[in-house]
Design a protein around this motif. Sequence first.
Motif, PDB file in Angstrom:
ATOM      1  N   ASN A  28       0.831  -1.206   0.000  1.00  0.00           N
ATOM      2  CA  ASN A  28       0.000   0.000   0.000  1.00  0.00           C
ATOM      3  C   ASN A  28       0.867   1.258   0.000  1.00  0.00           C
ATOM      4  O   ASN A  28       0.582   2.220  -0.713  1.00  0.00           O
ATOM      5  CB  ASN A  28      -0.919   0.021   1.226  1.00  0.00           C
ATOM      6  CG  ASN A  28      -2.085  -0.942   1.079  1.00  0.00           C
ATOM      7  OD1 ASN A  28      -2.434  -1.342  -0.030  1.00  0.00           O
ATOM      8  ND2 ASN A  28      -2.678  -1.316   2.199  1.00  0.00           N
ATOM      9  N   THR A  39       2.672   1.717  -3.378  1.00  0.00           N
ATOM     10  CA  THR A  39       1.687   2.093  -4.404  1.00  0.00           C
ATOM     11  C   THR A  39       1.303   3.559  -4.239  1.00  0.00           C
ATOM     12  O   THR A  39       1.224   4.310  -5.222  1.00  0.00           O
ATOM     13  CB  THR A  39       0.436   1.198  -4.310  1.00  0.00           C
ATOM     14  OG1 THR A  39       0.839  -0.168  -4.451  1.00  0.00           O
ATOM     15  CG2 THR A  39      -0.578   1.534  -5.391  1.00  0.00           C
ATOM     16  N   ALA A  83       3.248   5.217  -7.343  1.00  0.00           N
ATOM     17  CA  ALA A  83       2.243   5.397  -8.403  1.00  0.00           C
ATOM     18  C   ALA A  83       1.377   6.626  -8.153  1.00  0.00           C
ATOM     19  O   ALA A  83       0.755   7.149  -9.075  1.00  0.00           O
ATOM     20  CB  ALA A  83       1.365   4.148  -8.516  1.00  0.00           C
ATOM     21  N   PHE A  92       1.977   5.993 -15.565  1.00  0.00           N
ATOM     22  CA  PHE A  92       1.480   4.613 -15.568  1.00  0.00           C
ATOM     23  C   PHE A  92       2.066   3.784 -14.431  1.00  0.00           C
ATOM     24  O   PHE A  92       3.230   3.951 -14.065  1.00  0.00           O
ATOM     25  CB  PHE A  92       1.882   3.907 -16.874  1.00  0.00           C
ATOM     26  CG  PHE A  92       1.258   4.467 -18.112  1.00  0.00           C
ATOM     27  CD1 PHE A  92      -0.127   4.540 -18.229  1.00  0.00           C
ATOM     28  CD2 PHE A  92       2.048   4.902 -19.169  1.00  0.00           C
ATOM     29  CE1 PHE A  92      -0.707   5.044 -19.387  1.00  0.00           C
ATOM     30  CE2 PHE A  92       1.471   5.403 -20.328  1.00  0.00           C
ATOM     31  CZ  PHE A  92       0.096   5.474 -20.434  1.00  0.00           C
ATOM     32  N   SER A  93       1.257   2.861 -13.943  1.00  0.00           N
ATOM     33  CA  SER A  93       1.777   1.650 -13.317  1.00  0.00           C
ATOM     34  C   SER A  93       1.672   0.572 -14.384  1.00  0.00           C
ATOM     35  O   SER A  93       1.034   0.767 -15.422  1.00  0.00           O
ATOM     36  CB  SER A  93       0.925   1.266 -12.106  1.00  0.00           C
ATOM     37  OG  SER A  93      -0.314   0.724 -12.537  1.00  0.00           O
ATOM     38  N   ALA A 108      -0.099  -1.977 -14.242  1.00  0.00           N
ATOM     39  CA  ALA A 108      -1.492  -2.441 -14.332  1.00  0.00           C
ATOM     40  C   ALA A 108      -2.266  -1.650 -15.384  1.00  0.00           C
ATOM     41  O   ALA A 108      -3.155  -2.187 -16.029  1.00  0.00           O
ATOM     42  CB  ALA A 108      -2.179  -2.315 -12.971  1.00  0.00           C
ATOM     43  N   ASP A 109      -1.940  -0.394 -15.547  1.00  0.00           N
ATOM     44  CA  ASP A 109      -2.674   0.474 -16.464  1.00  0.00           C
ATOM     45  C   ASP A 109      -2.509  -0.013 -17.901  1.00  0.00           C
ATOM     46  O   ASP A 109      -1.391  -0.082 -18.419  1.00  0.00           O
ATOM     47  CB  ASP A 109      -2.170   1.919 -16.327  1.00  0.00           C
ATOM     48  CG  ASP A 109      -2.429   2.464 -14.929  1.00  0.00           C
ATOM     49  OD1 ASP A 109      -3.598   2.468 -14.511  1.00  0.00           O
ATOM     50  OD2 ASP A 109      -1.456   2.854 -14.248  1.00  0.00           O
ATOM     51  N   GLY A 110      -3.624  -0.339 -18.526  1.00  0.00           N
ATOM     52  CA  GLY A 110      -3.580  -0.852 -19.892  1.00  0.00           C
ATOM     53  C   GLY A 110      -2.830  -2.174 -19.985  1.00  0.00           C
ATOM     54  O   GLY A 110      -2.414  -2.573 -21.068  1.00  0.00           O
ATOM     55  N   ASN A 111      -2.643  -2.830 -18.849  1.00  0.00           N
ATOM     56  CA  ASN A 111      -1.842  -4.073 -18.792  1.00  0.00           C
ATOM     57  C   ASN A 111      -0.480  -3.834 -19.446  1.00  0.00           C
ATOM     58  O   ASN A 111       0.063  -4.700 -20.149  1.00  0.00           O
ATOM     59  CB  ASN A 111      -2.587  -5.220 -19.492  1.00  0.00           C
ATOM     60  CG  ASN A 111      -1.946  -6.571 -19.260  1.00  0.00           C
ATOM     61  OD1 ASN A 111      -1.260  -6.779 -18.244  1.00  0.00           O
ATOM     62  ND2 ASN A 111      -2.128  -7.481 -20.193  1.00  0.00           N
ATOM     63  N   HIS A 168       1.761  -5.444 -12.144  1.00  0.00           N
ATOM     64  CA  HIS A 168       0.658  -6.294 -11.658  1.00  0.00           C
ATOM     65  C   HIS A 168       0.791  -7.698 -12.234  1.00  0.00           C
ATOM     66  O   HIS A 168       1.555  -7.918 -13.184  1.00  0.00           O
ATOM     67  CB  HIS A 168      -0.708  -5.688 -12.020  1.00  0.00           C
ATOM     68  CG  HIS A 168      -1.137  -5.912 -13.438  1.00  0.00           C
ATOM     69  ND1 HIS A 168      -2.417  -6.240 -13.798  1.00  0.00           N
ATOM     70  CD2 HIS A 168      -0.424  -5.871 -14.592  1.00  0.00           C
ATOM     71  CE1 HIS A 168      -2.485  -6.385 -15.101  1.00  0.00           C
ATOM     72  NE2 HIS A 168      -1.313  -6.160 -15.617  1.00  0.00           N
ATOM     73  N   GLN A 227      -1.881  -9.511 -13.226  1.00  0.00           N
ATOM     74  CA  GLN A 227      -3.121  -9.759 -13.991  1.00  0.00           C
ATOM     75  C   GLN A 227      -4.048 -10.741 -13.262  1.00  0.00           C
ATOM     76  O   GLN A 227      -4.976 -11.285 -13.851  1.00  0.00           O
ATOM     77  CB  GLN A 227      -2.821 -10.247 -15.408  1.00  0.00           C
ATOM     78  CG  GLN A 227      -3.757  -9.602 -16.421  1.00  0.00           C
ATOM     79  CD  GLN A 227      -3.511 -10.040 -17.856  1.00  0.00           C
ATOM     80  OE1 GLN A 227      -2.730 -10.937 -18.137  1.00  0.00           O
ATOM     81  NE2 GLN A 227      -4.189  -9.383 -18.786  1.00  0.00           N
ATOM     82  N   LYS A 228      -3.771 -10.981 -11.988  1.00  0.00           N
ATOM     83  CA  LYS A 228      -4.688 -11.772 -11.167  1.00  0.00           C
ATOM     84  C   LYS A 228      -5.284 -10.887 -10.078  1.00  0.00           C
ATOM     85  O   LYS A 228      -5.787 -11.370  -9.069  1.00  0.00           O
ATOM     86  CB  LYS A 228      -3.953 -12.964 -10.545  1.00  0.00           C
ATOM     87  CG  LYS A 228      -3.409 -13.944 -11.563  1.00  0.00           C
ATOM     88  CD  LYS A 228      -2.455 -14.936 -10.906  1.00  0.00           C
ATOM     89  CE  LYS A 228      -1.668 -15.710 -11.947  1.00  0.00           C
ATOM     90  NZ  LYS A 228      -0.482 -16.378 -11.361  1.00  0.00           N
ATOM     91  N   GLY A 229      -5.142  -9.585 -10.240  1.00  0.00           N
ATOM     92  CA  GLY A 229      -5.753  -8.658  -9.296  1.00  0.00           C
ATOM     93  C   GLY A 229      -4.787  -8.040  -8.301  1.00  0.00           C
ATOM     94  O   GLY A 229      -5.173  -7.155  -7.541  1.00  0.00           O
ATOM     95  N   ASP A 230      -3.538  -8.511  -8.291  1.00  0.00           N
ATOM     96  CA  ASP A 230      -2.582  -7.945  -7.329  1.00  0.00           C
ATOM     97  C   ASP A 230      -1.566  -7.028  -7.995  1.00  0.00           C
ATOM     98  O   ASP A 230      -1.016  -7.342  -9.058  1.00  0.00           O
ATOM     99  CB  ASP A 230      -1.824  -9.076  -6.602  1.00  0.00           C
ATOM    100  CG  ASP A 230      -2.636  -9.657  -5.454  1.00  0.00           C
ATOM    101  OD1 ASP A 230      -3.357  -8.884  -4.790  1.00  0.00           O
ATOM    102  OD2 ASP A 230      -2.555 -10.877  -5.228  1.00  0.00           O
ATOM    103  N   LEU A 231      -1.311  -5.916  -7.327  1.00  0.00           N
ATOM    104  CA  LEU A 231      -0.193  -5.054  -7.701  1.00  0.00           C
ATOM    105  C   LEU A 231       1.090  -5.667  -7.137  1.00  0.00           C
ATOM    106  O   LEU A 231       1.056  -6.336  -6.106  1.00  0.00           O
ATOM    107  CB  LEU A 231      -0.405  -3.653  -7.117  1.00  0.00           C
ATOM    108  CG  LEU A 231      -1.647  -2.923  -7.645  1.00  0.00           C
ATOM    109  CD1 LEU A 231      -1.968  -1.722  -6.763  1.00  0.00           C
ATOM    110  CD2 LEU A 231      -1.436  -2.472  -9.085  1.00  0.00           C
TER     111      LEU A 231
END
Lengths: 265, 265
Positions: free
Chosen positions: A72, A75, A79, A100-101, A103-106, A153, A155-159
């Motif tokens: 936390n 981040t 970010a 960007f992180s 996660a943004d736009g993968n 990230h 892509q399973k929901g975690d940063l």
Amino acid sequence: MDKQKLYVVKIGGDLIDKEKDLADFLEKFTTIKAMKVLVHGGGKLASDLAGKLNIPQQMLEGRRVTDQETLNIVTMVYAGKINKNIVAKLQNVDCNAIGFSGADGNLIKSERRAVSNVDYGFVGDVDSKSVNVDLLQKFLELKLTPVFSAITHDQKGDLLNTNADSIASVLAQALSENYDVELLYCFDKDGVLEDVDKPDSMVKTLSFAKYEQLRSENKLHQGILPKLKNAFTAKENNVNKVVLLNETKLQNQINHQNEGTEIIL
Amino acid sequence: MDKQKLYVVKIGGDLIDKEKDLADFLEKFTTIKAMKVLVHGGGKLASDLAGKLNIPQQMLEGRRVTDQETLNIVTMVYAGKINKNIVAKLQNVDCNAIGFSGADGNLIKSERRAVSNVDYGFVGDVDSKSVNVDLLQKFLELKLTPVFSAITHDQKGDLLNTNADSIASVLAQALSENYDVELLYCFDKDGVLEDVDKPDSMVKTLSFAKYEQLRSENKLHQGILPKLKNAFTAKENNVNKVVLLNETKLQNQINHQNEGTEIIL
């Protein structure tokens, strides 16, 4: 060479901690006429916030062990605070920056580091295949200047907290397919010293053989080893030019004055 | 109507504070097949962090007085922690989300609020001309789902804390030129109550005349007044449909079941 020139510029926590120096640096960064991508770390501010919140921090070989509370913090700091302030400052000097992180736009997907002797927690590792280069290229074609914080990230929901030098390296590698990439690691030293005890021992070029030799002789500063590892990985993977240089010398470098230490194979 | 359908969905702090409910909401949000933009607030988490850091917070008519330290907090919490967690969670459910502050790509430029009786500090106000709609449209055409935090910038280097309801309203207004926009204010009530003391007094439609009447009779909850002001501004400025509804009813609304209170002129 037909490919368009593109700079990937990495800046570290030492610069980010100094407001005036950072503003000066960003003004010089905007004078780069070629396409450009900025990557930033920001370790000290995260440690400061963790201290104020009484959340103990554990560093192992220069890497931050990242539990949920620490995730936390990084981040919020990387970010949030640092990334958005850099973007706002670049917008003020007519650079259409976009923060960007991963996660943004993968844009950068990482693998959570497996637990071996150490559980680093929410830490992700990247390689050149981690980068969503198609989307990144679309942003560059829109004349945007991407500014990456060191958060990715899974892509399973975690940063996941990710090394900023590694992010710069994999971005440079992935973009080299379509661009003539120059990767600049900016830090508070003039370059790589052949002997850490001799400030005037900077080498203009560093081959992998020479690096291995210096390392075996324990002549390199411990702190520079991960940066060099990322620099060599980039050079081995078709990044046209890789240089470690003083952040105050960025403008000379852009003007082809060959500052710092260039990585050669 | 030839224009493509686009939803602008605003969620508030009450939802963001409940991890499970937020995850449920985001899963439903991804089922929207049309183009969509998410806008989030996040007030309570910012107040929590300010409390832990012993930075006193002053609220005036529901607005946060934002000094430099408070600006850092809301930037970290809104543009960092909340925004990036929402984006990571959406990526996990196959929604190509991309998180923004208004500084990113100069997407939302605001005017720092002038000091009158009160100095709100780093607070920015927006109107429909604040939105860089050309760039936003390019992102939508790339099948990206923009996620906006309530941080904007003045293009002079400063970030500005901005009301999330206002951001949703101006995004909906700006996008209405090229899209058939439905603006959904999701919150923890079923809609607008004709009498705040009567839970079953929800109105299905609210005209401006009726709103003025209820307001003059002090029948509306104080907390809903700024949201209604933004809702009416949107409706007056060509947003096709504006609805205040319970966040748990999003899916019904998308399936044309007409939840909540619709704003009419």
